[in-house]
Motif scaffolding. Structure first.
Motif, PDB file in Angstrom:
ATOM      1  N   GLY A 538      -9.149  -0.155   0.130  1.00 27.64           N
ATOM      2  CA  GLY A 538      -8.873   1.248   0.442  1.00 27.64           C
ATOM      3  C   GLY A 538      -9.890   1.888   1.360  1.00 27.64           C
ATOM      4  O   GLY A 538     -11.089   1.598   1.299  1.00 27.64           O
ATOM      5  N   ARG A 546      -4.607  10.504   3.003  1.00 23.28           N
ATOM      6  CA  ARG A 546      -3.895   9.512   2.173  1.00 23.28           C
ATOM      7  C   ARG A 546      -2.463   9.988   1.924  1.00 23.28           C
ATOM      8  O   ARG A 546      -1.518   9.202   1.933  1.00 23.28           O
ATOM      9  N   TYR A 549      -0.287   9.374   4.834  1.00 20.64           N
ATOM     10  CA  TYR A 549       0.099   7.955   4.870  1.00 20.64           C
ATOM     11  C   TYR A 549       1.274   7.715   3.913  1.00 20.64           C
ATOM     12  O   TYR A 549       2.267   7.066   4.269  1.00 20.64           O
ATOM     13  N   CYS A 550       1.164   8.265   2.697  1.00 18.15           N
ATOM     14  CA  CYS A 550       2.229   8.061   1.701  1.00 18.15           C
ATOM     15  C   CYS A 550       3.542   8.677   2.182  1.00 18.15           C
ATOM     16  O   CYS A 550       4.619   8.140   1.921  1.00 18.15           O
ATOM     17  N   MET A 558      -1.287   3.255  -2.825  1.00 12.35           N
ATOM     18  CA  MET A 558      -2.643   3.056  -2.297  1.00 12.35           C
ATOM     19  C   MET A 558      -3.182   1.726  -2.800  1.00 12.35           C
ATOM     20  O   MET A 558      -2.886   1.367  -3.929  1.00 12.35           O
ATOM     21  N   PRO A 559      -3.916   0.960  -2.010  1.00  8.15           N
ATOM     22  CA  PRO A 559      -4.558   1.363  -0.751  1.00  8.15           C
ATOM     23  C   PRO A 559      -3.682   1.229   0.494  1.00  8.15           C
ATOM     24  O   PRO A 559      -4.172   1.482   1.589  1.00  8.15           O
ATOM     25  N   TRP A 565      -1.413   0.874   8.048  1.00 10.99           N
ATOM     26  CA  TRP A 565      -2.473   1.794   8.496  1.00 10.99           C
ATOM     27  C   TRP A 565      -2.620   1.706  10.017  1.00 10.99           C
ATOM     28  O   TRP A 565      -2.937   2.696  10.695  1.00 10.99           O
TER      29      TRP A 565
END
Ligand SMILES: C[S@@+](CC[C@H](N)C(=O)[O-])C[C@H]1O[C@@H](n2cnc3c(N)ncnc32)[C@H](O)[C@@H]1O
Length: 591
Positions: A538, A546, A549-550, A558-559, A565
């Motif tokens: 992570g 974060r 990203y989700c 996560m990660p 990424w």
């Protein structure tokens, strides 16, 4: 904020109400204000929390928890004109070395810029010129700015990071040199002493003209006379202290005579502080051990840079709660993976620099941790060791070493942190491999590497017509910075002024004039991890990133995956502006 706004908030709203009542009943209690600040934060009212913390400190200046909370708030929230910060409270907060004075200094200057006299001085400086406003600040009513106690305290304890205020301070320094007789006036010499400290804090980063250099060289400085109480010599010494370290002007053996006769008192304190630091650091340097030699050609070049320009320049630490590593690491590892924290364990901080991160980590890991901070640069470690003494951090030792030589030592580590270092080596991935070999089978590894995507502005600097080249002198560095500051915000290079590193000499060198810098990308990192049997655990990123990203990859938890990424970074190219900072460990059964 009205409590009725938060009725729907349930428990936090009730808590807020009872804290408001407590403040009503005990209006002079700093503790009650601090509780109200916490309750305000719980109902998502950071502006009120900031104001209440500052009021708490105004009432009770030694309330360290209020200073800590205030600093943590102003780290995250910008101070705008709607926030009414108690100047006395902020000044009290700035007295603590174990809270982030830098964030407080920035908040103080931001808040002062919204009101006169600083508001007016900046407006006149922009509309007319900085020299005019500086000259008028040295006389009559203009001196109100110099008398502002919060302004002086902020300059003494932090580093200014506001471009306009830097123009003003640079002009004030010039004005003092042009009219030295003004230094007989108390508001002026007291301000000059705060400015001396500011210049020391930022490593004499302000632009200096050739005429100023000539004038400084011609000053008649007699430190011995000053130690004998001859006040006449104070003026020239103050002026010189605005341009170069007091420790290079004053023979430290003079300290044996005692500081008592130095006048004025404000200068006595600045001199005593500078000489005490110098003496402590010389003492520490004499017993700093060497763990490995530095023989690699690039390591030697990099060592030269950091010996003369230790990084980072820091003056205080937002000290975490001791022994809270379990909470922090719990974001990346399961309980079973961090059992090493239960017994004495070994931590290596590789390339610790001046040890801000190392000391933060040493406190976070707590008493069970035995932390070893290594670096190529002895002066950087000496700085860190002095700050460790000042902050009372005892579970850390320091030694000079080259990461390339670590294969020759027998020690293995439960945790290794290496942030912002590998990209200054000739082969970052080969160096990373050396660290991997020093990691115990259940060990945890934190790495920080520059991102090719994020560092494009910096990479482009070498094509800038004003770029003086890596290895440039400090004089050339200052000139380059000054040219960047004079550009408009839309011109290339100006955006460097948004970096904290822009505002001190050593950090600017690290940012823009490095002798050795490489950048990498996420596929490189992914390939290295896979080929070494390591698991990505992570990135160290704010929760909001974060969450983004989700939102982009709703199927991931996560990660996340490095491939995703990488896609995320293409779409959000400033995500890793600081660095790719992440945790990893051995894959299960790979050791
Ligand atoms: C940018 S500073 C980072 C300092 C610290 N890790 C931080 O994040 O604040 C890089 C540091 O790495 C050190 N360094 C570079 N190459 C190294 C090497 N081969 N071995 C040990 N330290 C090294 C430098 O001396 C310098 O102090």
């Amino acid at each position: 904020m009205l409590v009725s706004d938060h009725i729907a908030g349930g428990v936090p709203a009730q808590e807020l109400f009872s804290c408001q009542q407590a403040v009503k009943h005990r209006p002079k209690s700093g503790q009650a204000r601090l509780e109200l600040a916490r309750a305000s934060l719980a109902v998502d009212d950071p502006a009120e929390a900031v104001e209440q913390c500052a009021k708490a400190l105004e009432l009770q200046p030694n309330l360290r928890d209020a200073a800590w909370l205030l600093a943590s708030l102003v780290q995250r929230y910008e101070v705008n004109e709607n926030i009414k910060l108690s100047a006395g409270g902020l000044r009290a907060a700035l007295q603590f070395v174990d809270v982030d004075r830098q964030a407080l200094c920035k908040a103080a200057i931001a808040s002062l810029k919204h009101i006169s006299p600083l508001l007016n001085a900046v407006a006149v400086g922009q509309a007319e010129d900085w020299d005019t406003v500086a000259q008028s600040s040295l006389r009559g009513k203009g001196r109100k700015l110099l008398q502002d106690r919060l302004f002086r305290t902020a300059l003494s304890h932090g580093i200014n990071t506001d471009v306009e205020v830097e123009f003003l301070l640079t002009a004030l320094r010039r004005a003092l040199l042009a009219e030295p007789e003004r230094l007989r006036d108390r508001p002026v010499y007291e301000f000059a002493c705060a400015l001396i400290q500011q210049c020391a804090n930022n490593g004499y980063v302000f632009h200096t003209t050739a005429a100023e250099r000539e004038q400084v060289d011609a000053l008649k400085i007699d430190p011995a006379a000053l130690f004998e109480g001859q006040g006449d010599s104070a003026g020239d010494l103050m002026l010189a202290g605005l341009y170069k370290p007091l420790s290079t002007i004053i023979d430290p053996t003079l300290a044996r005579r005692g500081y008592d006769r130095i006048a004025p008192r404000a200068l006595r304190l600045v001199i005593a502080n500078a000489i005490t630091i110098e003496q402590k650091e010389s003492e520490i340097a004499m017993s700093l051990p060497q763990l490995t030699a530095v023989t690699d050609e690039i390591s030697q070049r990099v060592a030269d840079q950091y010996r003369s320009a230790p990084y980072p320049r820091w003056l205080s630490l937002q000290a975490p709660e001791p022994g809270t590593a379990r909470q922090v690491l719990g974001n990346y590892f399961s309980d079973a993976e961090i059992t090493c924290l239960d017994t004495p364990f070994e931590v290596l901080i590789a390339g610790a620099g001046t040890c801000q991160q190392a000391l933060h980590s040493a406190i976070t890991y707590g008493k069970q941790a035995r932390v070893l901070a290594i670096d190529l640069s002895a002066p950087s470690l000496v700085y860190g060791a002095r700050m460790a003494q000042q902050l009372g951090v005892e579970n850390i030792r320091f030694a000079t070493a080259d990461i390339l030589g670590l294969g020759g030592i027998s020690e293995m580590f439960d945790v290794i942190e290496c942030a912002g270092v590998l990209h200054h080596m000739s082969d970052p991935f080969a160096a990373w491999q050396i660290l991997v070999d020093k990691l115990k089978p259940s060990g945890l590894l934190q790495i920080g590497l520059y991102s090719e995507v994020s560092r494009q502005t910096i990479a482009a600097l070498s094509n800038d017509p004003d770029w003086p080249g890596s290895n440039a002198s400090n004089e050339a560095l200052r000139t380059f910075r000054h040219r960047l500051m004079q550009r408009t915000p839309s011109e290339p290079g100006y955006e460097l002024t948004t970096s904290m590193d822009f505002f001190s000499t050593n950090d600017f060198r690290d940012l823009a004039l490095h002798v050795q810098e490489q950048r990498c990308n996420l596929p490189d990192i992914r390939d290295f991890l896979v080929s070494n049997g390591l698991e990505f655990r992570g990135f160290i990123l704010p929760p909001s990133v974060r969450q983004m990203y989700c939102d982009m990859f709703p199927g991931d938890s996560m990660p996340g995956s490095l491939d995703h990424w990488w896609q995320f970074e293409q779409r959000n190219p400033r995500t890793f502006d600081g660095m790719y900072m992440f945790w990893c460990r051995w894959e299960a059964n790979s050791r």
